[in-house]
Design a protein around this motif. Structure first.
Motif, PDB file in Angstrom:
ATOM      1  N   LYS A 245       0.831  -1.210   0.000  1.00  0.00           N
ATOM      2  CA  LYS A 245       0.000   0.000   0.000  1.00  0.00           C
ATOM      3  C   LYS A 245       0.869   1.265   0.000  1.00  0.00           C
ATOM      4  O   LYS A 245       0.541   2.247  -0.685  1.00  0.00           O
ATOM      5  CB  LYS A 245      -0.927  -0.007   1.220  1.00  0.00           C
ATOM      6  N   ILE A 246       1.979   1.246   0.734  1.00  0.00           N
ATOM      7  CA  ILE A 246       2.893   2.395   0.727  1.00  0.00           C
ATOM      8  C   ILE A 246       3.495   2.576  -0.664  1.00  0.00           C
ATOM      9  O   ILE A 246       3.632   3.702  -1.164  1.00  0.00           O
ATOM     10  CB  ILE A 246       4.011   2.221   1.782  1.00  0.00           C
ATOM     11  N   ASN A 247       3.833   1.463  -1.315  1.00  0.00           N
ATOM     12  CA  ASN A 247       4.357   1.525  -2.679  1.00  0.00           C
ATOM     13  C   ASN A 247       3.327   2.115  -3.638  1.00  0.00           C
ATOM     14  O   ASN A 247       3.672   2.902  -4.523  1.00  0.00           O
ATOM     15  CB  ASN A 247       4.770   0.130  -3.151  1.00  0.00           C
ATOM     16  N   GLN A 248       2.090   1.747  -3.451  1.00  0.00           N
ATOM     17  CA  GLN A 248       1.003   2.255  -4.296  1.00  0.00           C
ATOM     18  C   GLN A 248       0.860   3.763  -4.125  1.00  0.00           C
ATOM     19  O   GLN A 248       0.747   4.512  -5.109  1.00  0.00           O
ATOM     20  CB  GLN A 248      -0.300   1.543  -3.922  1.00  0.00           C
ATOM     21  N   LEU A 249       0.856   4.201  -2.870  1.00  0.00           N
ATOM     22  CA  LEU A 249       0.757   5.631  -2.580  1.00  0.00           C
ATOM     23  C   LEU A 249       1.971   6.391  -3.111  1.00  0.00           C
ATOM     24  O   LEU A 249       1.844   7.452  -3.725  1.00  0.00           O
ATOM     25  CB  LEU A 249       0.621   5.843  -1.071  1.00  0.00           C
ATOM     26  N   SER A 250       3.166   5.834  -2.891  1.00  0.00           N
ATOM     27  CA  SER A 250       4.391   6.509  -3.301  1.00  0.00           C
ATOM     28  C   SER A 250       4.493   6.617  -4.825  1.00  0.00           C
ATOM     29  O   SER A 250       4.941   7.632  -5.359  1.00  0.00           O
ATOM     30  CB  SER A 250       5.610   5.772  -2.742  1.00  0.00           C
ATOM     31  N   SER A 251       4.084   5.564  -5.515  1.00  0.00           N
ATOM     32  CA  SER A 251       4.112   5.588  -6.974  1.00  0.00           C
ATOM     33  C   SER A 251       3.196   6.682  -7.516  1.00  0.00           C
ATOM     34  O   SER A 251       3.556   7.413  -8.443  1.00  0.00           O
ATOM     35  CB  SER A 251       3.686   4.225  -7.520  1.00  0.00           C
ATOM     36  N   LEU A 252       2.015   6.790  -6.912  1.00  0.00           N
ATOM     37  CA  LEU A 252       1.072   7.829  -7.328  1.00  0.00           C
ATOM     38  C   LEU A 252       1.642   9.215  -7.034  1.00  0.00           C
ATOM     39  O   LEU A 252       1.592  10.121  -7.880  1.00  0.00           O
ATOM     40  CB  LEU A 252      -0.262   7.647  -6.606  1.00  0.00           C
ATOM     41  N   ALA A 253       2.189   9.403  -5.832  1.00  0.00           N
ATOM     42  CA  ALA A 253       2.742  10.706  -5.447  1.00  0.00           C
ATOM     43  C   ALA A 253       3.884  11.112  -6.376  1.00  0.00           C
ATOM     44  O   ALA A 253       3.978  12.275  -6.783  1.00  0.00           O
ATOM     45  CB  ALA A 253       3.227  10.655  -3.999  1.00  0.00           C
TER      46      ALA A 253
ATOM     47  N   PHE B  90       4.047  14.284  -8.908  1.00  0.00           N
ATOM     48  CA  PHE B  90       5.125  15.282  -8.842  1.00  0.00           C
ATOM     49  C   PHE B  90       5.766  15.482 -10.215  1.00  0.00           C
ATOM     50  O   PHE B  90       5.934  16.615 -10.680  1.00  0.00           O
ATOM     51  CB  PHE B  90       6.178  14.854  -7.826  1.00  0.00           C
ATOM     52  N   GLU B  91       6.118  14.393 -10.872  1.00  0.00           N
ATOM     53  CA  GLU B  91       6.774  14.497 -12.177  1.00  0.00           C
ATOM     54  C   GLU B  91       5.854  15.139 -13.209  1.00  0.00           C
ATOM     55  O   GLU B  91       6.309  15.946 -14.038  1.00  0.00           O
ATOM     56  CB  GLU B  91       7.228  13.120 -12.637  1.00  0.00           C
ATOM     57  N   LYS B  92       4.569  14.817 -13.176  1.00  0.00           N
ATOM     58  CA  LYS B  92       3.621  15.411 -14.116  1.00  0.00           C
ATOM     59  C   LYS B  92       3.397  16.895 -13.834  1.00  0.00           C
ATOM     60  O   LYS B  92       3.189  17.691 -14.752  1.00  0.00           O
ATOM     61  CB  LYS B  92       2.279  14.664 -14.053  1.00  0.00           C
TER      62      LYS B  92
ATOM     63  N   ILE C 217       4.177  14.747  -0.313  1.00  0.00           N
ATOM     64  CA  ILE C 217       4.759  14.889  -1.649  1.00  0.00           C
ATOM     65  C   ILE C 217       3.648  15.022  -2.690  1.00  0.00           C
ATOM     66  O   ILE C 217       3.722  15.844  -3.607  1.00  0.00           O
ATOM     67  CB  ILE C 217       5.685  13.694  -1.974  1.00  0.00           C
ATOM     68  N   ALA C 218       2.590  14.212  -2.530  1.00  0.00           N
ATOM     69  CA  ALA C 218       1.440  14.318  -3.437  1.00  0.00           C
ATOM     70  C   ALA C 218       0.786  15.691  -3.324  1.00  0.00           C
ATOM     71  O   ALA C 218       0.388  16.298  -4.331  1.00  0.00           O
ATOM     72  CB  ALA C 218       0.423  13.219  -3.107  1.00  0.00           C
ATOM     73  N   GLU C 219       0.695  16.206  -2.105  1.00  0.00           N
ATOM     74  CA  GLU C 219       0.072  17.514  -1.889  1.00  0.00           C
ATOM     75  C   GLU C 219       0.920  18.641  -2.477  1.00  0.00           C
ATOM     76  O   GLU C 219       0.382  19.615  -3.018  1.00  0.00           O
ATOM     77  CB  GLU C 219      -0.177  17.728  -0.401  1.00  0.00           C
ATOM     78  N   TYR C 220       2.235  18.519  -2.381  1.00  0.00           N
ATOM     79  CA  TYR C 220       3.092  19.539  -2.996  1.00  0.00           C
ATOM     80  C   TYR C 220       2.996  19.488  -4.509  1.00  0.00           C
ATOM     81  O   TYR C 220       3.096  20.525  -5.181  1.00  0.00           O
ATOM     82  CB  TYR C 220       4.537  19.372  -2.527  1.00  0.00           C
ATOM     83  N   ALA C 221       2.809  18.298  -5.070  1.00  0.00           N
ATOM     84  CA  ALA C 221       2.604  18.190  -6.516  1.00  0.00           C
ATOM     85  C   ALA C 221       1.334  18.935  -6.921  1.00  0.00           C
ATOM     86  O   ALA C 221       1.288  19.624  -7.940  1.00  0.00           O
ATOM     87  CB  ALA C 221       2.516  16.722  -6.921  1.00  0.00           C
TER      88      ALA C 221
END
Length: 350
Positions: free
Chosen positions: A260-268, A272-274, A329-333
């Motif tokens: 689940k952490i991997n899933q969240l991190s991949s999305l975040a 960020f990159e997008k 990180i997702a929120e900063y993106a």
């Protein structure tokens, strides 16, 4: 007195004259010409701005106001961090030469000298130590801003920040303490480019004539780029916190929680990159698509937190802080994307 009232005091209307049948002439205020030591034959710089206005300035404009060298006095009892912060402020405000001198006939303490030299090498882009004597240390910025524009520096910051998050996640998956430590050490690279970006933006705010030279289209973009640079720095900070919390773990994370952490991190990381891609492409719709993914990241975060109930008590705090950093990180993106929306909204208005 209101700002509009002050602007009115500085305004005066003059009529355009024609001479020789084809040359337009506009007289300049005598008081202004006198204050700037202008005489017959003095050179002037004319610049057409993006909004159609015409700016007029003497060729030596700003030279008397802006000093290129900063002198910082210190004594053996001063905290090296205080002297360092003064040097940083001078760097950010556009000074190209910074003299750190010991007061009186005293010498700079070895601690202060080493502290400043290490900081200059590690954090001040384009800065070299040109004088190193017992009572003076001189730092000089040798990099010209056209050589490394705001976009170039921000691109490097973003690439490093993204790589830090990926490596922090790898360290968590493998419980690899060495990889986690490498992430923490890399953070200073992002910070050094962040300071450089702030330096360029402050220069552009005080001198509109260099806006194009540093890679921007208009002076109004400075605020947006400053907000984005800060968000990229904070992204790197949270990647660092992911690594720091990984170092505190005593045993590997259970499979369900790790997935689940991997899933969240991949999305975040994708967000960020997008978000950075939307900035460089000036793509309103791409930025909007990043913001729309924030709700999904919140869902993944809650699911990950629920799975921590099965973790040993001594590990829960570290894992929840790690999950929080990934979500940040997702929120900063999303924050970056909101700035891009503001910068590109005219592209979607009819």
């Amino acid at each position: 007195m209101t700002t509009k009232a002050v602007e009115k005091l500085n305004e005066e209307q003059r009529k355009l004259q024609v001479t020789g049948g084809s040359t337009y002439i506009l007289s300049l205020p005598k008081n202004w010409a006198t204050r700037n030591d202008l005489k017959r034959g003095s050179s002037m710089i004319l610049r057409e701005e993006d909004d159609g206005t015409l700016s007029i300035s003497p060729t030596k404009f700003g030279k008397k106001e802006k000093k290129d060298e900063a002198y910082i006095k210190t004594n053996p009892n001063d905290n090296p961090n205080t002297t360092m912060r003064t040097a940083i402020s001078a760097y950010l405000n556009g000074y190209n030469i910074m003299h750190i001198r010991a007061q009186g006939q005293k010498s700079l303490s070895i601690k202060t000298r080493n502290h400043l030299k290490n900081f200059a090498r590690n954090y001040l882009v384009g800065t070299e130590i040109v004088t190193d004597t017992p009572n003076e240390l001189t730092l000089q910025v040798l990099l010209n801003y056209p050589e490394l524009t705001v976009q170039n520096a921000l691109s490097r910051m973003s690439i490093i920040a993204s790589s830090m998050q990926k490596e922090a996640l790898t360290a968590l998956n493998n419980l690899d303490y060495q990889s986690a430590k490498a992430v923490i050490e890399t953070d200073r690279e992002v910070n050094r480019f962040g300071l450089y970006v702030v330096r360029l933006l402050k220069l552009a705010v005080s001198n509109p004539r260099i806006v194009k030279d540093i890679g921007l289209n208009a002076q109004k973009e400075c605020i947006g780029y400053r907000l984005i640079a800060k968000a990229v720095e904070r992204t790197a900070d949270h990647a660092t916190k992911m690594a720091e919390n990984t170092l505190l773990l005593k045993e590997p994370v259970n499979t369900d929680l790790l997935e689940k952490i991997n899933q969240l991190s991949s999305l975040a990381n994708t967000m960020f990159e997008k978000s950075i891609e939307s900035l460089f492409k000036q793509d309103f719709n791409l930025a909007e698509s990043v913001i729309e993914k924030l709700e999904q990241s919140h869902k993944f975060e809650k699911e990950a937190i629920l799975l921590t109930h099965n973790v040993k008590l001594e590990e829960i705090v570290n894992l929840r802080l790690l999950i929080e950093s990934v979500q940040r990180i997702a929120e900063y993106a999303s924050d970056i994307s909101e700035v891009v929306l503001n910068m590109t909204v005219e592209s979607v208005l009819s």
